[in-house]
Design an enzyme around this catalytic site. Sequence first.
Site, PDB file in Angstrom:
ATOM      1  N   SER A 119       0.801  -1.229   0.000  1.00 51.57           N
ATOM      2  CA  SER A 119       0.000   0.000   0.000  1.00 51.57           C
ATOM      3  C   SER A 119       0.832   1.277   0.000  1.00 51.57           C
ATOM      4  O   SER A 119       0.301   2.356  -0.220  1.00 51.57           O
ATOM      5  CB  SER A 119      -0.963   0.023   1.188  1.00 51.57           C
ATOM      6  N   LYS A 156       0.621   4.062   7.046  1.00 53.03           N
ATOM      7  CA  LYS A 156      -0.115   4.908   6.093  1.00 53.03           C
ATOM      8  C   LYS A 156       0.327   6.364   6.228  1.00 53.03           C
ATOM      9  O   LYS A 156       0.977   6.746   7.191  1.00 53.03           O
ATOM     10  CB  LYS A 156      -1.626   4.859   6.373  1.00 53.03           C
TER      11      LYS A 156
END
Length: 197
Positions: A119, A156
């Site tokens: 990601s 993230k």
Amino acid sequence: MKDLTERQRKVLLFIEEFIEKNGYPPSVREIARRFRITPRGALLHLIALEKKGYIERKNGKPRALRISKSIRNKIPLIGEIRAGEKREAIEYLEDYIEIPESFLSSGYDHFLLKVKGESMIEEHICDGDLVLVRRQDWAQNGDIVAAMVDGEVTLKKFYQRGDTVELRPANREMSSMFFRAEKVKILGKVVGVFRKL
């Protein structure tokens, strides 16, 4: 750290965390109590850590131990973090890895996590990389963070608007996750990435 037993690794990590939290080292009895072993067993672990060069002790004095200068730039690798869906944290001391002092922020604690998932590939953080995390409980918009939500950890980009936190992947094929701010705990900010070629 590959020459240490699992228990010795845990004792060393406990000593480091105790010193960081309290400003002084634990006593033999405190180590024994933490690991539910006898004081003699705790002392044997300290002797082994000293022989292997991880700590320095002064015999006969309580709390007279310190982490060896030779491992001060060795940062704990404490498990894996998902760069994808949030997953349960895997937190165990795997190893210590020497990091150049120029990568470390003075006055902060650091740890390493092994990245699993894709990601964050648009930030050049790939599956199998090690991320160097500066331990802190706050972040600015755009920081790459290790964050915990409901006991699960993810890697993230952090954005906060009002009482909503967005944890945004750096992969166009994946979607952001949104949470109420009080549900998100920042474990630290990524300050370096290491990769084997």
